[in-house]
Design a protein around this motif. Structure first.
Motif, PDB file in Angstrom:
ATOM      1  N   LEU A 174     -14.678 110.518  61.925  1.00 44.40           N
ATOM      2  CA  LEU A 174     -14.410 111.809  61.540  1.00 44.40           C
ATOM      3  C   LEU A 174     -15.577 112.753  61.035  1.00 44.40           C
ATOM      4  O   LEU A 174     -16.059 112.032  60.164  1.00 44.40           O
ATOM      5  N   PHE A 175     -15.594 113.746  61.342  1.00 45.21           N
ATOM      6  CA  PHE A 175     -16.384 114.950  60.626  1.00 45.21           C
ATOM      7  C   PHE A 175     -15.768 115.951  60.006  1.00 45.21           C
ATOM      8  O   PHE A 175     -14.641 116.418  60.759  1.00 45.21           O
ATOM      9  N   GLU A 186     -11.973 101.507  66.962  1.00 44.87           N
ATOM     10  CA  GLU A 186     -12.396 101.108  65.763  1.00 44.87           C
ATOM     11  C   GLU A 186     -12.934 102.510  64.958  1.00 44.87           C
ATOM     12  O   GLU A 186     -13.329 103.537  65.469  1.00 44.87           O
ATOM     13  N   LEU A 187     -12.806 102.557  63.511  1.00 45.91           N
ATOM     14  CA  LEU A 187     -13.429 103.558  62.834  1.00 45.91           C
ATOM     15  C   LEU A 187     -14.634 103.502  62.599  1.00 45.91           C
ATOM     16  O   LEU A 187     -15.137 102.347  61.948  1.00 45.91           O
ATOM     17  N   SER A 188     -15.522 104.545  62.969  1.00 46.72           N
ATOM     18  CA  SER A 188     -17.081 104.024  62.823  1.00 46.72           C
ATOM     19  C   SER A 188     -17.692 104.728  61.415  1.00 46.72           C
ATOM     20  O   SER A 188     -18.167 104.158  60.564  1.00 46.72           O
ATOM     21  N   ARG A 189     -16.949 105.894  61.019  1.00 45.25           N
ATOM     22  CA  ARG A 189     -17.574 106.645  59.778  1.00 45.25           C
ATOM     23  C   ARG A 189     -16.674 107.835  59.585  1.00 45.25           C
ATOM     24  O   ARG A 189     -16.159 108.401  60.480  1.00 45.25           O
ATOM     25  N   VAL A 190     -16.930 108.299  58.391  1.00 42.13           N
ATOM     26  CA  VAL A 190     -16.248 109.525  58.120  1.00 42.13           C
ATOM     27  C   VAL A 190     -17.540 110.265  57.508  1.00 42.13           C
ATOM     28  O   VAL A 190     -18.193 109.892  56.625  1.00 42.13           O
ATOM     29  N   VAL A 191     -17.874 111.550  58.142  1.00 39.24           N
ATOM     30  CA  VAL A 191     -18.904 112.468  57.655  1.00 39.24           C
ATOM     31  C   VAL A 191     -18.191 113.859  57.056  1.00 39.24           C
ATOM     32  O   VAL A 191     -17.602 114.354  57.536  1.00 39.24           O
ATOM     33  N   LEU A 212     -18.168 111.857  72.768  1.00 36.48           N
ATOM     34  CA  LEU A 212     -17.030 112.636  73.137  1.00 36.48           C
ATOM     35  C   LEU A 212     -16.935 113.500  71.951  1.00 36.48           C
ATOM     36  O   LEU A 212     -17.086 112.963  70.718  1.00 36.48           O
ATOM     37  N   LEU A 213     -16.363 114.667  72.146  1.00 37.54           N
ATOM     38  CA  LEU A 213     -16.102 115.568  70.647  1.00 37.54           C
ATOM     39  C   LEU A 213     -14.837 116.275  71.204  1.00 37.54           C
ATOM     40  O   LEU A 213     -14.293 116.685  71.930  1.00 37.54           O
ATOM     41  N   VAL A 214     -13.837 116.085  69.819  1.00 40.84           N
ATOM     42  CA  VAL A 214     -12.699 116.658  69.943  1.00 40.84           C
ATOM     43  C   VAL A 214     -12.611 117.522  68.590  1.00 40.84           C
ATOM     44  O   VAL A 214     -12.978 117.159  67.402  1.00 40.84           O
ATOM     45  N   LEU A 215     -12.326 118.908  68.728  1.00 46.76           N
ATOM     46  CA  LEU A 215     -12.240 119.872  67.614  1.00 46.76           C
ATOM     47  C   LEU A 215     -10.740 119.978  67.422  1.00 46.76           C
ATOM     48  O   LEU A 215      -9.990 120.040  68.119  1.00 46.76           O
ATOM     49  N   LEU A 216     -10.506 119.958  66.151  1.00 49.67           N
ATOM     50  CA  LEU A 216      -9.216 120.398  65.714  1.00 49.67           C
ATOM     51  C   LEU A 216      -9.272 121.989  65.265  1.00 49.67           C
ATOM     52  O   LEU A 216     -10.143 122.218  64.439  1.00 49.67           O
ATOM     53  N   ASP A 217      -8.530 122.672  65.998  1.00 49.75           N
ATOM     54  CA  ASP A 217      -8.788 124.114  65.994  1.00 49.75           C
ATOM     55  C   ASP A 217      -7.260 124.765  66.112  1.00 49.75           C
ATOM     56  O   ASP A 217      -6.444 124.319  67.025  1.00 49.75           O
ATOM     57  N   ALA A 264     -13.556 116.628  64.734  1.00 52.00           N
ATOM     58  CA  ALA A 264     -14.172 117.488  63.945  1.00 52.00           C
ATOM     59  C   ALA A 264     -13.185 118.393  63.198  1.00 52.00           C
ATOM     60  O   ALA A 264     -12.465 118.929  63.941  1.00 52.00           O
ATOM     61  N   ILE A 265     -13.245 118.324  61.891  1.00 58.94           N
ATOM     62  CA  ILE A 265     -12.504 119.554  61.233  1.00 58.94           C
ATOM     63  C   ILE A 265     -13.294 120.506  60.574  1.00 58.94           C
ATOM     64  O   ILE A 265     -14.296 120.339  59.914  1.00 58.94           O
TER      65      ILE A 265
END
Length: 160
Positions: A5-6, A37-42, A72-77, A106-107
């Protein structure tokens, strides 16, 4: 597949942070059995630039730095595609099965996300037509990640 999660903006100590952490912990414990798996929260600070376009560009540069190569990239918009929980879990399952190792969700900040990120994104999703503060978005996406794992694994958590 490792999911990160970014977020533009940092969660301060309090109930929002606790609730997001609770769902991410559930996801972390249940996900590996089905290959997630959860890799990290940035978390990054909002840009202090004087105009929205520059702020979005600076925040996008920070996201690009956080992305693993080939991720891969998923944007929340708010202008993204609306999925129900089953559709979101299906999308995650498809991404997992595609052979890609990393996915970043990405948030964006208060100004939204840079148009160049939209062009690069593998999916742009919304969490409804309403605008949500990033603290609540973090909770919502954390819960949906956990819910996706339960749907993909056949666990009864998700009831329609």
């Amino acid at each position: 597949m490792r999911i990160g999660l970014f977020a533009v903006g940092r969660l301060k100590a309090g109930p929002e942070k606790d609730l997001a952490a609770r769902y991410l912990d559930r996801f972390s414990k249940a996900g590996p059995a089905i290959g997630l798996e959860l890799s990290r929260v940035v978390e990054v600070n909002e840009s202090r630039a004087s105009n929205a376009e520059t702020r979005k560009r600076e925040e996008a540069a920070q996201l690009e730095k956080a992305l693993a190569e080939g991720s891969l990239l998923v944007l929340l918009d708010e202008r993204g595609k609306a999925l129900d929980s089953e559709g979101f879990s299906s999308l995650l399952g498809t991404f997992r099965d595609s052979g890609k190792r990393d996915l970043m969700i990405a948030i964006g900040g208060a100004d939204g996300l840079d148009p160049n990120l939209h062009a690069r994104a593998d999916a742009v999703l919304n969490l409804g037509k309403m605008t949500w503060p990033h603290q609540l978005v973090r909770i919502l996406i954390a819960e949906q990640l956990y819910r996706a794992v339960t749907i993909l694994s056949g666990h009864p958590y998700h009831r329609v």
